[in-house]
Design an enzyme around this catalytic site. Structure first.
Site, PDB file in Angstrom:
ATOM      1  N   HIS A 119      12.680  19.842  44.303  1.00 22.53           N
ATOM      2  CA  HIS A 119      13.929  19.089  44.493  1.00 22.53           C
ATOM      3  C   HIS A 119      14.255  18.856  45.962  1.00 22.53           C
ATOM      4  CE1 HIS A 119      15.257  20.535  40.200  1.00 22.53           C
ATOM      5  NE2 HIS A 119      14.356  19.574  40.171  1.00 22.53           N
ATOM      6  N   ASN A 210      15.597  36.654  34.213  1.00 16.94           N
ATOM      7  CA  ASN A 210      16.818  35.853  34.347  1.00 16.94           C
ATOM      8  C   ASN A 210      18.023  36.679  33.913  1.00 16.94           C
ATOM      9  OD1 ASN A 210      17.317  33.007  35.142  1.00 16.94           O
ATOM     10  ND2 ASN A 210      18.550  33.020  33.272  1.00 16.94           N
TER      11      ASN A 210
HETATM   12  P1  OAD Z   1      21.241  27.079  37.036  1.00 17.61           P
HETATM   13  O1  OAD Z   1      22.550  27.314  37.694  1.00 17.61           O
HETATM   14  O2  OAD Z   1      21.178  26.078  35.956  1.00 17.61           O
HETATM   15  O3  OAD Z   1      20.695  28.439  36.457  1.00 17.61           O
HETATM   16  C1  OAD Z   1      20.637  29.611  37.216  1.00 17.61           C
HETATM   17  C2  OAD Z   1      20.175  30.727  36.328  1.00 17.61           C
HETATM   18  O4  OAD Z   1      20.022  31.887  37.149  1.00 17.61           O
HETATM   19  C3  OAD Z   1      21.160  31.100  35.228  1.00 17.61           C
HETATM   20  O5  OAD Z   1      20.481  31.075  33.964  1.00 17.61           O
HETATM   21  C4  OAD Z   1      21.617  32.522  35.571  1.00 17.61           C
HETATM   22  O6  OAD Z   1      21.742  33.348  34.421  1.00 17.61           O
HETATM   23  C5  OAD Z   1      20.475  33.016  36.437  1.00 17.61           C
HETATM   24  N1  OAD Z   1      20.855  34.026  37.437  1.00 17.61           N
HETATM   25  C6  OAD Z   1      22.000  34.140  38.147  1.00 17.61           C
HETATM   26  N2  OAD Z   1      21.936  35.167  39.008  1.00 17.61           N
HETATM   27  C7  OAD Z   1      20.716  35.732  38.852  1.00 17.61           C
HETATM   28  C8  OAD Z   1      20.037  36.829  39.447  1.00 17.61           C
HETATM   29  N3  OAD Z   1      20.599  37.562  40.402  1.00 17.61           N
HETATM   30  N4  OAD Z   1      18.782  37.105  39.025  1.00 17.61           N
HETATM   31  C9  OAD Z   1      18.199  36.366  38.036  1.00 17.61           C
HETATM   32  N5  OAD Z   1      18.793  35.327  37.437  1.00 17.61           N
HETATM   33  C10 OAD Z   1      20.026  35.003  37.840  1.00 17.61           C
HETATM   34  O7  OAD Z   1      20.178  26.732  38.210  1.00 17.61           O
HETATM   35  P2  OAD Z   1      18.743  26.069  38.085  1.00 17.61           P
HETATM   36  O8  OAD Z   1      18.066  26.470  36.838  1.00 17.61           O
HETATM   37  O9  OAD Z   1      18.064  26.304  39.371  1.00 17.61           O
HETATM   38  O10 OAD Z   1      18.787  20.152  40.493  1.00 17.61           O
HETATM   39  O11 OAD Z   1      19.126  24.535  37.997  1.00 17.61           O
HETATM   40  C11 OAD Z   1      18.099  23.596  38.004  1.00 17.61           C
HETATM   41  C12 OAD Z   1      18.525  22.352  38.708  1.00 17.61           C
HETATM   42  O12 OAD Z   1      19.773  21.884  38.188  1.00 17.61           O
HETATM   43  C13 OAD Z   1      18.812  22.520  40.188  1.00 17.61           C
HETATM   44  O13 OAD Z   1      17.658  22.539  40.991  1.00 17.61           O
HETATM   45  C14 OAD Z   1      19.652  21.310  40.472  1.00 17.61           C
HETATM   46  C15 OAD Z   1      20.552  21.304  39.264  1.00 17.61           C
HETATM   47  O14 OAD Z   1      20.940  20.054  38.831  1.00 17.61           O
HETATM   48  C16 OAD Z   1      19.043  19.172  41.342  1.00 17.61           C
HETATM   49  O15 OAD Z   1      19.976  19.210  42.114  1.00 17.61           O
HETATM   50  C17 OAD Z   1      18.087  18.035  41.265  1.00 17.61           C
END
Ligand code: OAD
Length: 239
Positions: A119, A210
């Protein structure tokens, strides 16, 4: 934490390891995630308000200020134990690729070398109007020196294509790896959320770390619900 002997054996025997990371890996560095209630960035602003070309055209200053704030947060943050454990896994694995959806640059600062950013990166810029290739940018004034256009953050916005080289590298690595980690990602944003399935279809062992359950959780070979910054170092110590 007790890890099953079969998991440790898979990791010790693996010659090719891929790790996909999302916002959760940086949460313990103080970076906001996207979808978590209350703390998630998207819970305060609707993504279509800020992370699109239309928003940049309509409310450039607002969007720029938001990215400046996020960029500053990333600069002030420090890589955490989860980022560092991934550096250690990279050092030990014969072949390793880190595929991140994060734009904060914390993996690089931790020392990860084999890395693709799906990204983009918030610390880079692009010319909004003409996408000038020269990179001759006046960052302070937010202008492209080649054409006078405005600078936008070097990240992928909603409705935009992912960088094709990064995506192809990630897909190819996922399809060839022995072990695939999915760490700190809600596994709902495609095409990143599809990578584990490609790995699985090619016979690789899928490990998820996660904090909360995701669509991948019931399908992973091993799933650990908790903080990446706690679980990953323990796993590295056990290998
Ligand atoms: P999300 O905010 O969707 O998900 C983050 C995940 O991390 C959640 O499922 C939490 O449970 C988990 N989490 C939080 N703290 C944690 C920790 N300390 N250890 C392990 N897990 C933890 O974020 P992404 O999956 O990265 O795209 O989102 C994907 C994309 O959506 C991003 O890159 C962005 C967004 O739209 C763009 O901007 C193009």
């Amino acid at each position: 934490m007790n890890f099953s002997p079969s998991l440790l054996e898979s990791l010790r025997a693996a010659t090719k390891i891929v790790a996909l990371t999302g916002a959760g890996i940086s949460a313990e560095s103080g970076m906001a995630t996207f979808r978590e209630a209350q703390t998630g960035l998207w819970s305060k602003f609707r993504p279509e308000e800020l992370a699109t070309a239309e928003a940049f055209r309509r409310e450039r200053k607002f969007v720029q200020d938001w990215y400046t704030w996020r960029r500053q947060n990333a600069v002030n943050a420090k890589p955490n134990a989860g980022h560092l454990a991934l550096v250690e896994i990279e050092k030990r694995a014969p072949e390793f690729l880190l595929v991140t959806q994060n734009v904060d640059g914390l993996h690089q600062r931790a020392g990860s070398k084999q890395l693709v950013e799906l990204h983009g990166n918030i610390h880079r810029f692009r010319c909004f109007e003409n996408d000038c290739a020269s990179d001759n940018f006046d960052v302070e004034n937010g202008r492209c020196r080649s054409c006078g256009g405005h600078l936008r953050p070097g990240v992928v916005w909603f409705g935009e294509m992912l960088p094709i080289d990064a995506l192809e590298t990630a897909i190819s690595a996922a399809e060839q790896c022995d072990v695939f980690f999915s760490i700190g990602t809600s596994s709902v944003v495609y095409p990143a959320a599809d990578l584990w399935r490609r790995a699985k279809d090619s016979g690789s062992v899928i490990i998820e770390i996660n904090k909360d359950p995701t669509p991948l959780t019931p399908l992973a070979d091993y799933s650990f619900l908790g903080n990446a910054g706690e679980i990953l170092p323990q796993l590295v110590a056990a290998i």
